[in-house]
Design a protein around this motif. Structure first.
Motif, mmCIF file in Angstrom:
data_model
loop_
_atom_site.group_PDB
_atom_site.id
_atom_site.type_symbol
_atom_site.label_atom_id
_atom_site.label_comp_id
_atom_site.label_asym_id
_atom_site.label_seq_id
_atom_site.Cartn_x
_atom_site.Cartn_y
_atom_site.Cartn_z
ATOM 1 N N HIS A 61 0.867 -1.178 0.000
ATOM 2 C CA HIS A 61 0.000 0.000 0.000
ATOM 3 C C HIS A 61 0.903 1.227 0.000
ATOM 4 O O HIS A 61 1.764 1.371 0.864
ATOM 5 N N ARG A 62 0.703 2.117 -0.975
ATOM 6 C CA ARG A 62 1.482 3.361 -1.008
ATOM 7 C C ARG A 62 0.533 4.539 -1.143
ATOM 8 O O ARG A 62 -0.456 4.482 -1.874
ATOM 9 N N ASN A 63 0.846 5.597 -0.405
ATOM 10 C CA ASN A 63 0.058 6.834 -0.511
ATOM 11 C C ASN A 63 0.989 8.015 -0.228
ATOM 12 O O ASN A 63 2.170 7.813 0.090
ATOM 13 N N VAL A 64 0.474 9.218 -0.336
ATOM 14 C CA VAL A 64 1.300 10.394 -0.097
ATOM 15 C C VAL A 64 1.743 10.405 1.370
ATOM 16 O O VAL A 64 0.902 10.396 2.283
ATOM 17 N N ALA A 65 3.038 10.339 1.589
ATOM 18 C CA ALA A 65 3.667 10.433 2.911
ATOM 19 C C ALA A 65 3.400 9.215 3.812
ATOM 20 O O ALA A 65 3.434 9.327 5.032
ATOM 21 N N ASN A 66 3.174 8.048 3.187
ATOM 22 C CA ASN A 66 3.065 6.771 3.935
ATOM 23 C C ASN A 66 2.265 6.906 5.232
ATOM 24 O O ASN A 66 2.756 6.631 6.327
ATOM 25 N N ILE A 67 1.019 7.312 5.047
ATOM 26 C CA ILE A 67 0.143 7.597 6.191
ATOM 27 C C ILE A 67 -0.786 6.410 6.458
ATOM 28 O O ILE A 67 -1.308 5.794 5.525
ATOM 29 N N VAL A 68 -0.960 6.094 7.750
ATOM 30 C CA VAL A 68 -1.945 5.095 8.163
ATOM 31 C C VAL A 68 -3.142 5.862 8.727
ATOM 32 O O VAL A 68 -3.099 6.365 9.850
ATOM 33 N N ALA A 69 -4.180 5.983 7.911
ATOM 34 C CA ALA A 69 -5.348 6.784 8.288
ATOM 35 C C ALA A 69 -6.391 5.901 8.956
ATOM 36 O O ALA A 69 -6.559 4.740 8.597
ATOM 37 N N PHE A 70 -7.086 6.468 9.931
ATOM 38 C CA PHE A 70 -8.129 5.716 10.641
ATOM 39 C C PHE A 70 -9.373 5.528 9.785
ATOM 40 O O PHE A 70 -10.100 4.573 9.932
ATOM 41 N N ASN A 71 -9.645 6.491 8.918
ATOM 42 C CA ASN A 71 -10.935 6.502 8.213
ATOM 43 C C ASN A 71 -10.781 6.120 6.749
ATOM 44 O O ASN A 71 -11.583 6.501 5.923
ATOM 45 N N ASP A 72 -9.741 5.368 6.434
ATOM 46 C CA ASP A 72 -9.416 5.053 5.053
ATOM 47 C C ASP A 72 -9.754 3.583 4.781
ATOM 48 O O ASP A 72 -9.030 2.686 5.210
ATOM 49 N N VAL A 73 -10.851 3.371 4.071
ATOM 50 C CA VAL A 73 -11.278 1.995 3.789
ATOM 51 C C VAL A 73 -10.245 1.282 2.923
ATOM 52 O O VAL A 73 -10.078 0.064 2.994
ATOM 53 N N ASN A 74 -9.539 2.038 2.117
ATOM 54 C CA ASN A 74 -8.512 1.461 1.250
ATOM 55 C C ASN A 74 -7.436 0.765 2.076
ATOM 56 O O ASN A 74 -7.218 -0.444 1.961
ATOM 57 N N ILE A 75 -6.777 1.504 2.963
ATOM 58 C CA ILE A 75 -5.693 0.877 3.743
ATOM 59 C C ILE A 75 -6.266 -0.162 4.705
ATOM 60 O O ILE A 75 -5.649 -1.202 4.935
ATOM 61 N N ALA A 76 -7.462 0.081 5.230
ATOM 62 C CA ALA A 76 -8.055 -0.884 6.169
ATOM 63 C C ALA A 76 -8.283 -2.230 5.491
ATOM 64 O O ALA A 76 -8.008 -3.280 6.067
ATOM 65 N N SER A 77 -8.771 -2.198 4.251
ATOM 66 C CA SER A 77 -9.041 -3.461 3.559
ATOM 67 C C SER A 77 -7.738 -4.167 3.193
ATOM 68 O O SER A 77 -7.658 -5.400 3.231
ATOM 69 N N ILE A 78 -6.707 -3.393 2.892
ATOM 70 C CA ILE A 78 -5.404 -3.994 2.593
ATOM 71 C C ILE A 78 -4.822 -4.648 3.841
ATOM 72 O O ILE A 78 -4.311 -5.777 3.791
ATOM 73 N N ILE A 79 -4.921 -3.963 4.975
ATOM 74 C CA ILE A 79 -4.406 -4.531 6.231
ATOM 75 C C ILE A 79 -5.195 -5.793 6.588
ATOM 76 O O ILE A 79 -4.615 -6.816 6.959
ATOM 77 N N GLU A 80 -6.520 -5.736 6.439
ATOM 78 C CA GLU A 80 -7.330 -6.916 6.765
ATOM 79 C C GLU A 80 -6.964 -8.092 5.867
ATOM 80 O O GLU A 80 -6.778 -9.215 6.341
ATOM 81 N N TYR A 81 -6.843 -7.829 4.584
ATOM 82 C CA TYR A 81 -6.505 -8.923 3.665
ATOM 83 C C TYR A 81 -5.124 -9.485 3.997
ATOM 84 O O TYR A 81 -4.914 -10.709 4.005
ATOM 85 N N ALA A 82 -4.193 -8.590 4.304
ATOM 86 C CA ALA A 82 -2.818 -9.015 4.625
ATOM 87 C C ALA A 82 -2.779 -9.863 5.891
ATOM 88 O O ALA A 82 -2.054 -10.864 5.961
ATOM 89 N N MET A 83 -3.549 -9.463 6.901
ATOM 90 C CA MET A 83 -3.490 -10.154 8.193
ATOM 91 C C MET A 83 -4.329 -11.438 8.178
ATOM 92 O O MET A 83 -3.860 -12.495 8.588
ATOM 93 N N VAL A 84 -5.568 -11.329 7.692
ATOM 94 C CA VAL A 84 -6.527 -12.431 7.832
ATOM 95 C C VAL A 84 -6.329 -13.493 6.760
ATOM 96 O O VAL A 84 -6.331 -14.685 7.049
ATOM 97 N N HIS A 85 -6.124 -13.068 5.518
ATOM 98 C CA HIS A 85 -6.069 -14.036 4.418
ATOM 99 C C HIS A 85 -4.640 -14.435 4.066
ATOM 100 O O HIS A 85 -4.343 -15.609 3.888
ATOM 101 N N LEU A 86 -3.749 -13.457 3.990
ATOM 102 C CA LEU A 86 -2.367 -13.778 3.619
ATOM 103 C C LEU A 86 -1.527 -14.164 4.835
ATOM 104 O O LEU A 86 -0.452 -14.720 4.686
ATOM 105 N N LYS A 87 -2.034 -13.865 6.015
ATOM 106 C CA LYS A 87 -1.349 -14.192 7.273
ATOM 107 C C LYS A 87 0.106 -13.677 7.295
ATOM 108 O O LYS A 87 1.035 -14.375 7.682
ATOM 109 N N ILE A 88 0.245 -12.442 6.866
ATOM 110 C CA ILE A 88 1.557 -11.793 6.850
ATOM 111 C C ILE A 88 1.970 -11.449 8.276
ATOM 112 O O ILE A 88 1.161 -10.991 9.079
ATOM 113 N N GLU A 89 3.243 -11.697 8.581
ATOM 114 C CA GLU A 89 3.715 -11.519 9.967
ATOM 115 C C GLU A 89 4.534 -10.247 10.170
ATOM 116 O O GLU A 89 4.800 -9.864 11.310
#
Ligand SMILES: [Zn+2]
Length: 202
Positions: A61-89
């Motif tokens: 996931h890349r965005n302007v200034a590598n920000i982790v936003a609370f209200n960003d469905v984009n990064i949230a869905s990427i984190i969920e997919y990474a953690m739950v489905h890909l089981k990235i550590e």
């Protein structure tokens, strides 16, 4: 430019894909990346190239200034997919020097969407302002400090997201790493080493 890119793809197929066909056939069946990379959109910070990684290594996931936003469905869905489905550590939040987003946080910016987006990093400027005064930093030094403080702030945001907080209450995963890539030298500074026993807790 477009022809150059297509030529580059033909070279990639000949020099990289075909000589390592078994690897590329295996990831064609199923991706199994080992790292979630959260970085800046800046064209100079190509995560695969600067870490010597093949396709298939990182979920990105890349965005302007590598920000982790609370209200960003984009990064949230990427984190969920990474953690739950890909089981990235391992998660790497990577900022970089000479970042236009960081300079805009320092100088202020008037474009509407960019200004709103960079508000999420404004806490890093408070810390950098204090350090710059205490240590009498030059502008360039201060921008570097701001880039580093922004990585630390975004890691705080990441740790605060419910999905990550709940995982880390049960165990050490995901390990979270903070990096600063130096566009002048190509080198990475490790700001936070998330490996067991290395956690700085910043
Ligand atoms: Zn940047």
């Amino acid at each position: 430019m477009i022809d150059h890119l297509l030529d580059g793809n033909r070279e990639f197929v000949t020099n990289e894909f075909q000589p390592h066909a078994a690897y590329y056939q295996s990831i064609a069946q199923r991706q199994a990346p080992r790292v979630l990379w959260i970085g800046c959109s800046d064209s100079r910070v190509s995560e695969d190239v600067i870490t010597g990684s093949r396709p298939g290594t990182m979920f990105v996931h890349r965005n302007v200034a590598n920000i982790v936003a609370f209200n960003d469905v984009n990064i949230a869905s990427i984190i969920e997919y990474a953690m739950v489905h890909l089981k990235i550590e391992d998660v790497i939040v990577c900022g970089h020097t000479r970042c236009g987003g960081i300079a805009a946080i320092e100088d202020g910016v008037h474009e509407n969407y960019i200004a709103d987006w960079l508000c999420i990093a404004s806490g890093a400027k408070v810390v950098a302002d204090r350090l710059a005064t205490e240590k009498k930093l030059t502008r360039e030094q201060k921008l570097e400090v701001l880039a580093a403080e922004n990585v630390k702030l975004q890691i705080k945001h990441l740790r605060s997201l419910a999905i990550i907080r709940n995982m880390r209450e049960k165990g050490p995963l995901p390990r979270i790493h903070g990096w600063l890539y130096r566009v002048e030298t190509g080198k990475v500074d490790v700001l936070i080493d998330g490996r067991e026993g290395h956690e700085t807790g910043t």
